[in-house]
Write a protein that holds these residues in place. Structure first.
Motif, short mmCIF file in Angstrom:
data_model
loop_
_atom_site.label_atom_id
_atom_site.label_comp_id
_atom_site.label_asym_id
_atom_site.label_seq_id
_atom_site.Cartn_x
_atom_site.Cartn_y
_atom_site.Cartn_z
N ALA A 1 0.83 -1.21 0.00
CA ALA A 1 0.00 0.00 0.00
C ALA A 1 0.86 1.26 0.00
O ALA A 1 0.58 2.22 -0.73
CB ALA A 1 -0.92 -0.01 1.22
N LYS B 1 2.34 1.62 -3.59
CA LYS B 1 1.37 2.00 -4.62
C LYS B 1 0.85 3.42 -4.42
O LYS B 1 0.70 4.18 -5.39
CB LYS B 1 0.20 1.00 -4.62
CG LYS B 1 0.58 -0.40 -5.11
CD LYS B 1 -0.63 -1.25 -5.42
CE LYS B 1 -1.43 -1.61 -4.21
NZ LYS B 1 -2.56 -2.53 -4.53
N ILE B 2 0.59 3.78 -3.18
CA ILE B 2 0.03 5.11 -2.92
C ILE B 2 1.08 6.19 -3.13
O ILE B 2 0.79 7.26 -3.68
CB ILE B 2 -0.58 5.15 -1.50
CG1 ILE B 2 -1.83 4.27 -1.47
CG2 ILE B 2 -0.91 6.58 -1.09
CD1 ILE B 2 -2.43 4.08 -0.09
N ILE C 1 -7.13 -1.82 -5.00
CA ILE C 1 -7.06 -2.69 -3.83
C ILE C 1 -7.55 -4.07 -4.24
O ILE C 1 -8.61 -4.20 -4.88
CB ILE C 1 -7.95 -2.15 -2.69
CG1 ILE C 1 -7.46 -0.77 -2.24
CG2 ILE C 1 -7.96 -3.12 -1.50
CD1 ILE C 1 -8.37 -0.11 -1.21
N GLY D 1 -11.78 -5.25 0.08
CA GLY D 1 -11.18 -4.45 1.14
C GLY D 1 -11.74 -4.68 2.52
O GLY D 1 -11.37 -3.98 3.47
N ASN E 1 -9.29 -1.88 3.69
CA ASN E 1 -9.65 -0.51 3.30
C ASN E 1 -9.15 0.51 4.33
O ASN E 1 -8.66 1.59 3.95
CB ASN E 1 -11.17 -0.38 3.17
CG ASN E 1 -11.70 -1.05 1.91
OD1 ASN E 1 -11.01 -1.13 0.90
ND2 ASN E 1 -12.94 -1.52 1.96
N TYR F 1 -6.54 0.21 6.26
CA TYR F 1 -5.08 0.34 6.13
C TYR F 1 -4.73 1.26 4.96
O TYR F 1 -3.85 2.11 5.07
CB TYR F 1 -4.43 -1.03 5.93
CG TYR F 1 -4.28 -1.81 7.21
CD1 TYR F 1 -3.49 -1.33 8.25
CD2 TYR F 1 -4.91 -3.04 7.38
CE1 TYR F 1 -3.34 -2.05 9.43
CE2 TYR F 1 -4.77 -3.77 8.56
CZ TYR F 1 -3.99 -3.26 9.58
OH TYR F 1 -3.84 -3.98 10.74
N TYR F 2 -5.41 1.09 3.84
CA TYR F 2 -5.14 1.95 2.69
C TYR F 2 -5.45 3.42 3.01
O TYR F 2 -4.71 4.32 2.61
CB TYR F 2 -5.93 1.48 1.47
CG TYR F 2 -5.18 0.47 0.62
CD1 TYR F 2 -4.48 0.88 -0.51
CD2 TYR F 2 -5.15 -0.88 0.97
CE1 TYR F 2 -3.78 -0.03 -1.28
CE2 TYR F 2 -4.45 -1.80 0.20
CZ TYR F 2 -3.77 -1.37 -0.92
OH TYR F 2 -3.05 -2.28 -1.68
N ARG F 3 -6.54 3.66 3.72
CA ARG F 3 -6.86 5.04 4.07
C ARG F 3 -5.84 5.63 5.04
O ARG F 3 -5.48 6.81 4.94
CB ARG F 3 -8.27 5.10 4.69
CG ARG F 3 -9.39 4.90 3.66
CD ARG F 3 -10.73 5.35 4.21
NE ARG F 3 -11.19 4.48 5.29
CZ ARG F 3 -11.99 3.43 5.11
NH1 ARG F 3 -12.39 3.09 3.88
NH2 ARG F 3 -12.39 2.71 6.14
N PHE G 1 -9.90 5.04 -4.44
CA PHE G 1 -9.54 3.63 -4.50
C PHE G 1 -10.59 2.86 -5.30
O PHE G 1 -11.78 3.19 -5.27
CB PHE G 1 -9.43 3.03 -3.10
CG PHE G 1 -8.39 3.69 -2.23
CD1 PHE G 1 -7.04 3.43 -2.44
CD2 PHE G 1 -8.75 4.57 -1.23
CE1 PHE G 1 -6.08 4.04 -1.66
CE2 PHE G 1 -7.81 5.18 -0.44
CZ PHE G 1 -6.46 4.92 -0.66
N HIS H 1 -11.64 -1.37 -6.38
CA HIS H 1 -11.44 -2.74 -5.91
C HIS H 1 -11.42 -3.72 -7.09
O HIS H 1 -12.30 -3.65 -7.95
CB HIS H 1 -12.53 -3.14 -4.92
CG HIS H 1 -12.49 -2.34 -3.65
ND1 HIS H 1 -13.19 -1.16 -3.50
CD2 HIS H 1 -11.84 -2.57 -2.49
CE1 HIS H 1 -12.97 -0.69 -2.28
NE2 HIS H 1 -12.15 -1.51 -1.65
#
Length: 310
Positions: free
Chosen positions: A181, A184-185, A198, A202, A243, A245-247, A259, A261
């Motif tokens: 993550a 990629k981010i 993702i 998520g 989700n 974690y990505y945020r 994001f 999916h």
């Protein structure tokens, strides 16, 4: 006390080597060129020559879901050979104490969460990392068998939850969730990409511990070794969705995109949260919050490897 650390160049090993508490010990941390853990005669010869009083077996072939699915045989063979060689060489060399580092992948895919130590071998493993899990289970069982045959050999296994932090792998084809993550981010922000993909929907839940905290636990465990149970989970005691974690990563990186999916991708177990009852009774808890840990990891990444992301 003379302590041999295998896998000192990996994420766990690197964080442990930099922990100030390790200065109290006479540390051996051979490189692969000094001793190949896949070669049993080399491992035994090293143990007999240097005579460590305790071994922390942190070496392993590790990777995320994509690497595990693609290279199941290598994850099984390499990790099983390393574990077998280190544990067997320790016994043959008369080394009485060994701390083996397992993995929460050892738990059955359908086991109830939180995952208790007695659940191991009580059901089918998660297929996406079955090879790795089998190798980790075999090494843990070997430790238990040796202790059962001769109680003077105190070979114990700790089972950490997923980890992240400095010296993690940040290539998405080999990395775990949080490292992937971050990669990629960061790339999306640098390249002006509006969306990051993702895997899955998520909603799968995962528990991640900052690697610096796990290093702190290992120092604590060295001092408490005789009080450790033969097998014990090491985790935070709580989890988040993919989700979330990505945020959290997007907040640290200051990424303003969205994001999407990919529902065609494998996501593994729906939840993987370890039970920390034994850990709490020992008197240790993790101290680094998620936002703090991600920020420290990102700062390290930009300071040391940022050129690989531009």
């Amino acid at each position: 006390m003379r302590v041999l650390i295998t896998g000192a160049s990996g994420m766990v090993g690197q964080n442990l080597m930099r922990h100030p508490g390790l200065k109290r010990y006479d540390v051996l941390c051979p490189s692969r060129s000094q001793v190949n853990l896949l070669d049993y005669p080399q491992v035994e010869a090293y143990c007999r020559e240097h005579k460590p009083e305790l071994i922390i077996h942190a070496a392993g072939k590790v990777g995320g879901i994509q690497a595990n699915m693609q290279f199941q045989s290598a994850f099984l063979l390499d990790n099983m050979d390393m574990g077998r060689n280190v544990v067997r060489a320790a016994r043959q060399s008369g080394i009485r104490k060994l701390l083996n580092i397992g993995s929460s992948c050892m738990y059955p895919r359908h086991a109830a969460n939180p995952l208790r130590e007695e659940f191991i071998l009580q059901g089918e493993l998660e297929p996406t990392n079955e090879g790795y899990a089998l190798a980790k289970i075999a090494t843990a069982r070997l430790c238990r068998y040796i202790h059962a045959e001769d109680a003077s050999f105190c070979y114990k296994t700790v089972i950490p939850c997923n980890m992240y932090g400095p010296w993690d792998k940040f290539d998405p084809t080999h990395s775990h969730l949080l490292a992937a993550a971050l990669y990629k981010i960061h790339r999306a922000k640098q390249e002006g990409v509006d969306e990051v993909t993702i895997w899955g929907d998520g909603t799968a839940r995962r528990e991640f511990m900052y690697a610096g905290d796990f290093a702190d636990f290992l120092i604590y465990a060295l001092a408490q070794f005789d009080n450790l149970p033969d097998m014990m989970n090491v985790g935070c005691g709580f989890d988040y969705t993919v989700n979330e974690y990505y945020r959290a990563v997007a907040e640290v990186v200051d990424y303003r995109g969205g994001f999407v999916h990919d529902l065609s991708k494998e996501v593994g177990m729906k939840q993987k949260l370890v039970d920390t009852s034994r850990l709490r009774s020992l008197g240790w808890t993790a101290s680094t919050g998620l936002a703090e840990g991600i920020a420290q990891t990102y700062q390290w990444l930009m300071a040391t490897k940022g050129e690989h992301f531009r």
